[in-house]
Write an enzyme that holds these catalytic residues in place. Structure first.
Site, mmCIF file in Angstrom:
data_model
loop_
_atom_site.group_PDB
_atom_site.id
_atom_site.type_symbol
_atom_site.label_atom_id
_atom_site.label_comp_id
_atom_site.label_asym_id
_atom_site.label_seq_id
_atom_site.Cartn_x
_atom_site.Cartn_y
_atom_site.Cartn_z
ATOM 1 N N ASN A 153 -11.550 11.796 -0.808
ATOM 2 C CA ASN A 153 -11.337 11.356 0.533
ATOM 3 C C ASN A 153 -11.142 12.374 1.315
ATOM 4 O O ASN A 153 -10.001 13.258 1.003
ATOM 5 C CB ASN A 153 -10.219 10.513 0.612
ATOM 6 C CG ASN A 153 -9.721 9.940 2.232
ATOM 7 O OD1 ASN A 153 -10.568 10.122 3.050
ATOM 8 N ND2 ASN A 153 -8.494 9.516 2.119
ATOM 9 N N GLY B 287 -0.681 13.370 -0.299
ATOM 10 C CA GLY B 287 -0.513 14.680 0.322
ATOM 11 C C GLY B 287 0.919 15.539 0.041
ATOM 12 O O GLY B 287 1.260 16.336 0.978
ATOM 13 N N LYS C 239 -10.841 12.961 4.635
ATOM 14 C CA LYS C 239 -9.920 12.797 5.688
ATOM 15 C C LYS C 239 -10.588 13.741 7.050
ATOM 16 O O LYS C 239 -11.782 13.649 6.756
ATOM 17 C CB LYS C 239 -8.651 13.430 5.566
ATOM 18 C CG LYS C 239 -8.019 12.602 4.359
ATOM 19 C CD LYS C 239 -6.447 12.967 4.337
ATOM 20 C CE LYS C 239 -5.836 12.457 2.876
ATOM 21 N NZ LYS C 239 -4.707 12.207 2.711
ATOM 22 N N HIS D 61 -6.142 2.409 4.099
ATOM 23 C CA HIS D 61 -5.369 3.544 3.550
ATOM 24 C C HIS D 61 -4.035 3.643 4.399
ATOM 25 O O HIS D 61 -4.197 3.430 5.437
ATOM 26 C CB HIS D 61 -6.341 4.799 4.049
ATOM 27 C CG HIS D 61 -5.892 6.213 3.448
ATOM 28 N ND1 HIS D 61 -4.738 6.902 3.895
ATOM 29 C CD2 HIS D 61 -6.255 6.748 2.338
ATOM 30 C CE1 HIS D 61 -4.556 8.150 3.125
ATOM 31 N NE2 HIS D 61 -5.426 7.858 2.029
ATOM 32 N N SER E 280 -1.641 12.818 -4.661
ATOM 33 C CA SER E 280 -1.590 14.299 -5.332
ATOM 34 C C SER E 280 -2.325 14.229 -6.638
ATOM 35 O O SER E 280 -1.769 15.100 -7.438
ATOM 36 C CB SER E 280 -0.266 14.430 -5.233
ATOM 37 O OG SER E 280 0.267 14.627 -3.924
ATOM 38 N N GLU F 291 -2.759 6.112 5.735
ATOM 39 C CA GLU F 291 -2.700 6.866 6.982
ATOM 40 C C GLU F 291 -3.253 5.983 8.284
ATOM 41 O O GLU F 291 -2.909 6.080 9.388
ATOM 42 C CB GLU F 291 -3.542 8.279 7.077
ATOM 43 C CG GLU F 291 -2.790 9.325 6.147
ATOM 44 C CD GLU F 291 -3.673 10.278 5.433
ATOM 45 O OE1 GLU F 291 -4.838 10.178 5.431
ATOM 46 O OE2 GLU F 291 -3.153 10.815 4.540
ATOM 47 N N GLU G 71 -1.960 3.662 -4.027
ATOM 48 C CA GLU G 71 -1.455 4.773 -3.523
ATOM 49 C C GLU G 71 -0.141 4.875 -3.065
ATOM 50 O O GLU G 71 0.171 4.493 -2.058
ATOM 51 C CB GLU G 71 -2.338 5.449 -2.561
ATOM 52 C CG GLU G 71 -4.110 5.429 -2.654
ATOM 53 C CD GLU G 71 -4.526 6.882 -1.834
ATOM 54 O OE1 GLU G 71 -5.140 7.463 -2.473
ATOM 55 O OE2 GLU G 71 -4.702 6.106 -0.783
HETATM 56 C C1 PEP Z 1 -5.633 10.127 -0.159
HETATM 57 O O1 PEP Z 1 -5.877 10.537 0.860
HETATM 58 O O2 PEP Z 1 -5.982 8.842 -0.419
HETATM 59 C C2 PEP Z 1 -4.835 10.956 -1.093
HETATM 60 C C3 PEP Z 1 -4.535 10.394 -2.224
HETATM 61 O O3 PEP Z 1 -4.612 12.245 -0.862
HETATM 62 P P1 PEP Z 1 -4.071 13.362 -1.677
HETATM 63 O O4 PEP Z 1 -4.526 13.507 -2.784
HETATM 64 O O5 PEP Z 1 -4.197 14.617 -1.062
HETATM 65 O O6 PEP Z 1 -2.461 13.048 -2.056
#
Ligand code: PEP
Length: 291
Positions: free
Chosen positions: A50, A213, A52, A135, A253, A137, A207
């Site tokens: 992803n 992040g 972003k 998501h 992460s 975000e 998640e």
């Molecule tokens: C994500 O954006 O779905 C995500 C898991 O980001 P990160 O791997 O940076 O934590």
């Protein structure tokens, strides 16, 4: 090369020695923690990046080419969810490869006066196969409700695209022990009026919001427990067969250092990767996880 991850569940015919023969010790240990399941499921892993709101066009093209090369011998499916403006150009880079093209959002509407919005029809017309919904975000920054996420999810499915529906708890919710309840409520709302047949085009991305992040990864045990709870919820809401078929990714992460141990867990079928998907070498290692 193994393209399918086989998960030994509890059929009486599969003894623990059979499981041990097919899987590394860590996998077997994790498998032994999982509650009994009635059959053996074969699920193809999916590693999705992803991006972003990152990259400009030359960077996007270079990164997509690197993912294409890195995915040639990958053990599972691979996808990248790229910014809208680069979808068509990236689609050309990915042509003929196993890497699926994904979008990070879509409109719940088909067309019309929705300035700035992007429809599933538009996404299909530039070669998209996947769309992310829910998501964290989009939930927290853009204020998307479970009801809106459900509308988007159904729009993705009715367009014949695959939907990666994201769910996950906040730090306080994990701390107060309500993770499973929070995730179950997000699943119930996000999948409202989604049929069992349509569920075949859904991937769930678990998640934990506190891990996205932040550099904090859920431990394999924490992730496995929640993935098992998700599968159990799907079994109750749909059927054992639907639960067994469902691909559940972990996101938060994920790095080259953590991916193998996560992927060794019996209910973890892939990863949704943010930060590390922007670094070609890191994502190359993640798509070539060893489990
Ligand atoms: C994500 O954006 O779905 C995500 C898991 O980001 P990160 O791997 O940076 O934590």
């Amino acid at each position: 090369m193994r393209t399918m991850r086989s998960f030994i569940t509890l059929a009486a015919v599969f003894t623990s020695s059979a499981a041990g023969a097919r899987a590394p010790a860590r996998f077997a240990r994790a498998a032994s923690r999982v509650a009994a399941r009635p059959m053996m499921a074969a699920r193809t892993a999916l590693i999705a990046g992803n991006w972003k709101m990152n990259t400009v066009l030359p960077e996007a093209l270079k990164l997509a080419a690197a993912v294409k090369d890195a995915s040639v011998g990958a053990p599972g499916d691979v996808a990248i969810c790229v910014p809208f403006p680069f979808l068509e150009s990236v689609s050309k880079v990915l042509a003929g490869s196993k890497v699926g093209l994904g979008a990070q959002d879509c409109s719940e509407a088909d067309k019309g006066a929705f300035t700035g919005a992007v429809s599933t029809g538009m996404l299909q017309s530039v070669g998209c196969a996947y769309v992310l919904t829910g998501h964290s975000e989009r939930r927290s920054i853009f204020g998307e409700s479970d009801a809106l996420i459900n509308l988007k999810t159904k729009k993705v499915l009715s367009a014949g695209l695959k939907c990666i529906l994201c769910v996950g708890e906040l730090k306080e919710q994990r701390e107060d022990g309500t993770t499973d309840k929070v995730v179950a409520a997000q699943l119930a709302a996000g999948l409202k009026d989604v049929s069992e047949e349509q569920l075949g085009s859904i991937v769930i991305a678990y998640e934990p919001v506190w891990a996205i992040g932040t550099g904090l990864t859920a431990t394999p045990e924490q992730a496995q427990d929640t993935h098992a709870a998700i599968r159990k919820w799907v079994q109750g809401a749909y059927s054992a067969a639907a639960a067994d078929r469902l691909v559940i990714q972990y996101g938060g992460s994920v790095t080259p250092e953590t991916v193998d141990e996560l992927m060794a867990c019996p209910d973890i079928d892939g990863a949704l990767v943010g930060g590390a998907s922007l670094v070609a070498d890191k994502f190359a290692r993640i798509v070539n996880f060893k489990a």
